[in-house]
Design an enzyme around this catalytic site. Sequence first.
Site, PDB file in Angstrom:
ATOM      1  CG  ASP A 207      42.051  -7.558  24.643  1.00  0.00           C
ATOM      2  OD1 ASP A 207      42.637  -6.993  25.583  1.00  0.00           O
ATOM      3  OD2 ASP A 207      41.320  -7.107  23.693  1.00  0.00           O
TER       4      ASP A 207
ATOM      5  CD  GLU B  17      32.673  -5.590  20.431  1.00  0.00           C
ATOM      6  OE1 GLU B  17      33.144  -5.909  21.377  1.00  0.00           O
ATOM      7  OE2 GLU B  17      32.962  -6.068  19.087  1.00  0.00           O
TER       8      GLU B  17
ATOM      9  CB  THR C 199      37.899  -3.750  27.474  1.00  0.00           C
ATOM     10  OG1 THR C 199      39.222  -4.230  26.538  1.00  0.00           O
ATOM     11  CG2 THR C 199      36.712  -3.743  26.237  1.00  0.00           C
TER      12      THR C 199
END
Length: 287
Positions: free
Chosen positions: A89, A71, A94
Site C-alpha cells: 500500500d 484489520e 505494516t
Amino acid sequence: MTNIPTTTGGKATATAAPSSAKPTAKPSTTPSPTPTKSQPTAPTSAPASSAAGLDDARKKEIAMELVSSAENSSLDWKAQYSYIEDIGDGRGYTAGIIGFCSGTGDMLELVQAYTATEPGNVLAKYLPALKKVNNTDSHTGLGNAFVADWKTAAKDTVFQTAQNNERDRVYFNPAVNQAKADGLRALGQFIYYDAIVMHGPGDDPTSFGGIRAAAMKKAKTPAQGGNETTYLNAFLDARKAAMLTEAAHDDTSRVDTEQRVFLNNGNLDLNPPLSWKTYGDSYTIKS
C-alpha cells in the site's frame, strides 16, 4: 495505519464465520508522496460527555476486538503483536496490533520507545534504517532479518507493552478525548477511534481531523447542541467519502455493515451483544 491481511484467532466470548471470498489484503496502491501520520492534537471542544466511556476496561476490549475484525479478520487482537508484512500500500511494512508502518513514522516511534525502556533489544539495531526509510516504502536495511527479529521481539512483554502504550498515545487516547469533548458516547468514541486508526490523526481531507471537519459542516456535535445520531451519520458519510478516495480503503464494510448497524440500532453506548460484518464475514460479541 492500514488494513492488515487475514490472520486467524478468536475469543471464547465471540464467534466469527470466515468467508472464502474475503480479500487477504487491501488492493495495492503506491501513493506519491507516501502517506504520513501527523501527531495527535488536543481536543478542540471543552465539554465532556457524561455517558459511559470507551476507556472503561470492557468497552476498550470491545473496541480492540471490533478494530481487529476489520484489520485482522479476527477478534483476537492480542495475537497480532507479531504480525508484520508489506501489503503493497506504499507504506512499507505494516506490523503489530495497530498496523504500525515503517513508512509513516509510527513504527520508528514504537521502536524508539521500546529501546528507551529496554536498550539493546533485538530491534534497536534497525533504528538507523527505520529513520532512513521513513516517508518511503523502502525495505533498505530491514528485509527478512527485520521481519524475523520483529517476531522475536513480539514474544517480549516489554515490546507488547510498548505497542499498547503507543496505540494509546497516538490513536486511542486522542480519539476518545476528542469524542468526549464533542459530547459523544461510547459508540461515537469508537467511531472516532476506528477512523484515526485507518486514516491517521492529521488535518488533511483524508485524515481524522479533516473527516471530522467535513462532518461538522453538515451537522453540529452534541457539545454544540446537535443530535448525536445525526452528527454520527454525518461523520460516517464523511469517513466513507474519504475511504473511497484511496484504493487501499475502498472496501467500506467497516462503516456500512458494522458501525452504521450499531448506529441504526440506537446502540449509542456500544453495549453487547453486538453482531456485525466486515468483508462479508460475520462476528458476534456476546457479552
